[in-house]
Design a protein around this motif. Structure first.
Motif, short mmCIF file in Angstrom:
data_model
loop_
_atom_site.label_atom_id
_atom_site.label_comp_id
_atom_site.label_asym_id
_atom_site.label_seq_id
_atom_site.Cartn_x
_atom_site.Cartn_y
_atom_site.Cartn_z
N PHE A 55 24.72 -9.81 -12.02
CA PHE A 55 24.92 -8.83 -13.04
C PHE A 55 25.41 -7.64 -12.07
N THR A 56 26.05 -6.58 -12.89
CA THR A 56 26.52 -5.30 -12.20
C THR A 56 25.36 -4.18 -12.39
N TYR A 57 24.83 -3.80 -11.08
CA TYR A 57 23.65 -2.72 -11.24
C TYR A 57 24.31 -1.38 -11.29
N ARG A 69 3.94 0.95 -19.73
CA ARG A 69 3.04 -0.21 -19.84
C ARG A 69 3.62 -1.56 -19.57
N THR A 70 4.63 -1.62 -20.55
CA THR A 70 5.62 -2.56 -20.28
C THR A 70 7.18 -2.04 -20.26
N SER A 71 7.81 -3.00 -19.82
CA SER A 71 9.56 -2.74 -19.71
C SER A 71 9.93 -2.75 -21.07
N VAL A 72 11.31 -2.11 -21.18
CA VAL A 72 12.04 -2.16 -22.36
C VAL A 72 13.53 -2.47 -22.01
N VAL A 73 13.85 -3.38 -22.46
CA VAL A 73 15.19 -3.90 -22.39
C VAL A 73 16.08 -3.58 -23.63
N LEU A 74 17.08 -2.51 -23.51
CA LEU A 74 17.47 -1.93 -24.55
C LEU A 74 19.17 -2.59 -24.68
N ILE A 75 19.38 -3.03 -25.68
CA ILE A 75 20.56 -3.78 -26.16
C ILE A 75 21.38 -3.01 -26.98
N ARG A 76 22.68 -2.94 -27.12
CA ARG A 76 23.39 -1.99 -27.82
C ARG A 76 23.24 -2.21 -29.37
N VAL A 89 19.25 -10.69 -18.76
CA VAL A 89 18.61 -9.71 -17.95
C VAL A 89 17.18 -9.62 -17.91
N ALA A 90 16.50 -9.89 -18.98
CA ALA A 90 15.05 -10.06 -18.67
C ALA A 90 14.65 -11.11 -17.95
N ALA A 91 15.32 -12.29 -18.25
CA ALA A 91 14.98 -13.29 -17.67
C ALA A 91 15.35 -12.97 -15.90
N ALA A 92 16.38 -12.62 -15.61
CA ALA A 92 16.66 -12.31 -14.05
C ALA A 92 15.46 -11.18 -13.66
N LEU A 93 15.01 -10.56 -14.34
CA LEU A 93 13.77 -9.53 -13.86
C LEU A 93 12.54 -9.96 -14.10
N GLY A 94 12.26 -11.16 -14.42
CA GLY A 94 11.02 -11.81 -14.66
C GLY A 94 10.18 -11.27 -16.03
#
Length: 122
Positions: A55-57, A69-76, A89-94
């Motif tokens: 991925f490009t960081y 408390r929990t992460s948020v993975v926002l998609i467009r 992305v979520a899987a890569a970050l566990g």
């Protein structure tokens, strides 16, 4: 003067091949990461995981507040392609896929925006 892209690409591929990050099959996915808990260095830890997976960081600094408390993975949007990118992305970050959310106002800063919460454990 202009750089001739074809010979430049050949040069980079032959001389610098070992230093190039891996490329994802669908092309690079840009991921903006924000720290939602205030732990120093959290974004850099996420960076290592993301870059390792191709991925490009994009450094986003701190979120608008701490205490997630929990992460948020926002998609467009809710398209299958955006959901797949978010899940990867979520899987890569566990992180679990349940952290995926569709951005309420859309987004164009990156393909995926991640706000790291307390559940992120690199």
């Amino acid at each position: 003067y202009v750089v001739d892209p074809e010979p430049t690409e050949q040069l980079v591929s032959s001389v610098l091949a070992g230093s190039l990050p891996p490329q994802r099959a669908g092309g690079p996915v840009r991921v903006l990461v924000q720290n939602g808990v205030g732990t120093p260095g959290l974004g850099e830890q996420a960076r290592g995981l993301l870059v390792e997976e191709g991925f490009t960081y994009v450094n986003g600094g701190n979120a608008n507040r701490f205490g997630y408390r929990t992460s948020v993975v926002l998609i467009r949007d809710a398209s299958a392609a955006a959901r797949t990118q978010g899940a990867e992305v979520a899987a890569a970050l566990g992180l679990p896929e349940s952290d995926l959310r569709v951005a309420a106002q859309g987004q164009s800063v990156a393909d995926v925006v991640v706000i790291l919460g307390a559940d992120f454990a690199p």
